[in-house]
Each structure stands twice: as structure tokens, then as C-alpha cells.
Design an enzyme around this catalytic site. Structure first.
Site, PDB file in Angstrom:
ATOM      1  N   LYS A 128      32.075 156.609 127.016  1.00 13.12           N
ATOM      2  CA  LYS A 128      32.548 157.993 126.934  1.00 13.12           C
ATOM      3  C   LYS A 128      31.792 158.763 125.858  1.00 13.12           C
ATOM      4  CE  LYS A 128      35.696 160.694 124.869  1.00 13.12           C
ATOM      5  NZ  LYS A 128      36.791 160.838 123.930  1.00 13.12           N
ATOM      6  N   ASP A 146      38.229 161.367 129.336  1.00 18.29           N
ATOM      7  CA  ASP A 146      39.159 161.005 128.272  1.00 18.29           C
ATOM      8  C   ASP A 146      40.570 160.944 128.855  1.00 18.29           C
ATOM      9  OD1 ASP A 146      39.932 163.622 128.669  1.00 18.29           O
ATOM     10  OD2 ASP A 146      39.701 164.244 126.579  1.00 18.29           O
TER      11      ASP A 146
END
Length: 224
Positions: A128, A146
Site C-alpha cells: 500500500k 486502505d
């Protein structure tokens, strides 16, 4: 008696979501304050299990210590840890910042590499974080997922994934690549403002109601 509204098809939901988000957030800003690829990389690392607001309060103090990998690599880990303590996980994060700074100096002449695999090899940098840096620092299409994006994608019926990896794959299939970087930010802002973890259960916010007007029960969301 009026006829009950039907839930939208997936294609209709995708179109409505893009239209609505473009109206609400035509030019979404990057929520983490930064001034180059290195400062963004460190800020995203610090944001793990911490709010962006807290990170933005802490990073000016960190940049006062060092604002580039050459100088940061010389700062004792304990000094970094003392500054970033409000962000949580300071023992792991301070060591990661120190070691990745030295790695950037040793392997990349102090530059942050514009390469996903190289970024993911750095300590404290997961998929991420690397995706955010690729998207926002280098403009390379990526779709960082997220908790906000994972939650909303399930509520909007865009994925049935039980983890962020599957959610990312599903979103990339549904939306054009040239929109990924902007959509990532738009969904985050919408999730914070309208479709929060406690404030909506899949039947409250405008997009959830528009996508699923016939939804009777709360949408169960698989946590990442």
C-alpha cells in the site's frame, strides 16, 4: 402504492460512484503534507495505524532533524523515535526510517526509486505504501487500498474480497486505469466524510442509498 426501487446493476453503480465523487471532489488533495518523494514515503510509513492529521503534526518536527535520506541516515534511531512517538509503533517505524534512508543513500544515490518492487524491498514499506508513492509522487497508475476504500468497495458491491489484495484487483478491473490515482483519494475523502465505519452501515450515506435503495439489512463488511 408506489413500486419499490431496484438496486442498481454493477455497471450503473460504477458510473454513479464516479459521477458523484467527481462532483464532490473534482481535485482531491493528497492528505499527507510532503515536499518530495522522500518526505511522502516517510509520511505514508508513519500513517500506518495513525491518522493523517497526527502525521502532519509530527513530520515538521522530523524534518527539523533531517529532511533528506543523507542527513536522516546520520540521526540516531532514538532521536527519530522520540519525535515520531505520537504516531504510534515508534520503535519499528524509527528503525525503518533510519534503515531505509541508509538504503536509499547506498543503493539509489539518495533518490526514492520509481519502481514498485524496489520500494517494497525497503523496510517498513508494504504494497500500500509503495502504491501511494508510485501514484502520488511519480504519477504511475496505482490503486492503494486502505481501510476506507476496502469498507466502501464492499458496501457499494464492487468487491466481495475479504482482504485488500482482492479488493485492489476488483477495483482495478472496474475502473479505467487513468482514473485510479484520483479515485483512490476521492474514495478516502468520501469514506471519512460520509460513509464512516460507524456512521453508515450500507444504508445511510447518499451513495449507499442510491446504489442499493432496496437494501433492507446492514451490509456486513469483512475487515482487512
Amino acid at each position: 402504492m408506489g413500486t419499490e426501487r431496484k438496486n442498481l446493476s454493477k455497471a450503473e453503480r460504477v458510473a454513479l460512484i464516479q459521477q458523484t465523487l467527481n462532483q464532490l471532489y473534482p481535485a482531491p488533495p493528497i492528505p499527507l503534507d510532503h515536499f518530495d518523494a522522500y518526505s511522502l514515503l516517510v509520511a505514508v510509513l508513519l500513517s500506518a495505524q495513525c491518522t493523517d492529521e497526527r502525521v502532519n503534526q509530527v513530520t515538521p518536527h522530523l524534518w527539523a532533524l533531517a529532511d533528506n535520506p543523507f542527513d536522516m541516515a546520520k540521526v540516531p534511531v532514538e532521536e527519530i523515535k522520540a519525535v515520531i512517538r505520537p504516531c504510534g509503533l515508534s520503535p519499528q517505524k524509527s528503525k525503518a526510517i533510519s534503515v531505509l534512508s541508509q538504503r536509499l543513500v547506498d543503493e539509489y544515490n539518495g533518490m526514492v526509486p520509481a519502481d514498485m518492487e524496489a520500494l517494497e524491498s525497503l523496510p517498513g514499506v508494504g504494497h500500500k505504501t509503495a502504491s501511494v508513492v508510485m501514484a502520488q509522487a511519480f504519477g504511475v497508475p496505482a490503486f492503494p487500498v486502505d481501510t476506507h476504500i476496502h469498507r466502501l468497495a464492499q458496501r457499494w458491491g464492487l468487491t466481495s474480497g475479504k482482504n485488500v489484495v482482492q479488493t485492489e484487483k476488483d477495483l482495478k478491473r472496474l475502473f479505467p486505469e487513468e482514473h485510479w490515482n484520483k479515485l483512490h483519494l476521492q474514495i478516502i475523502f468520501y469514506g471519512r466524510e460520509y460513509c464512516t465505519a460507524r456512521g453508515c452501515d450500507g444504508r445511510v450515506c447518499g451513495l449507499c442509498r442510491s446504489c442499493y435503495p432496496a437494501r433492507k439489512h446492514p451490509k456486513k463488511v469483512h475487515k482487512p
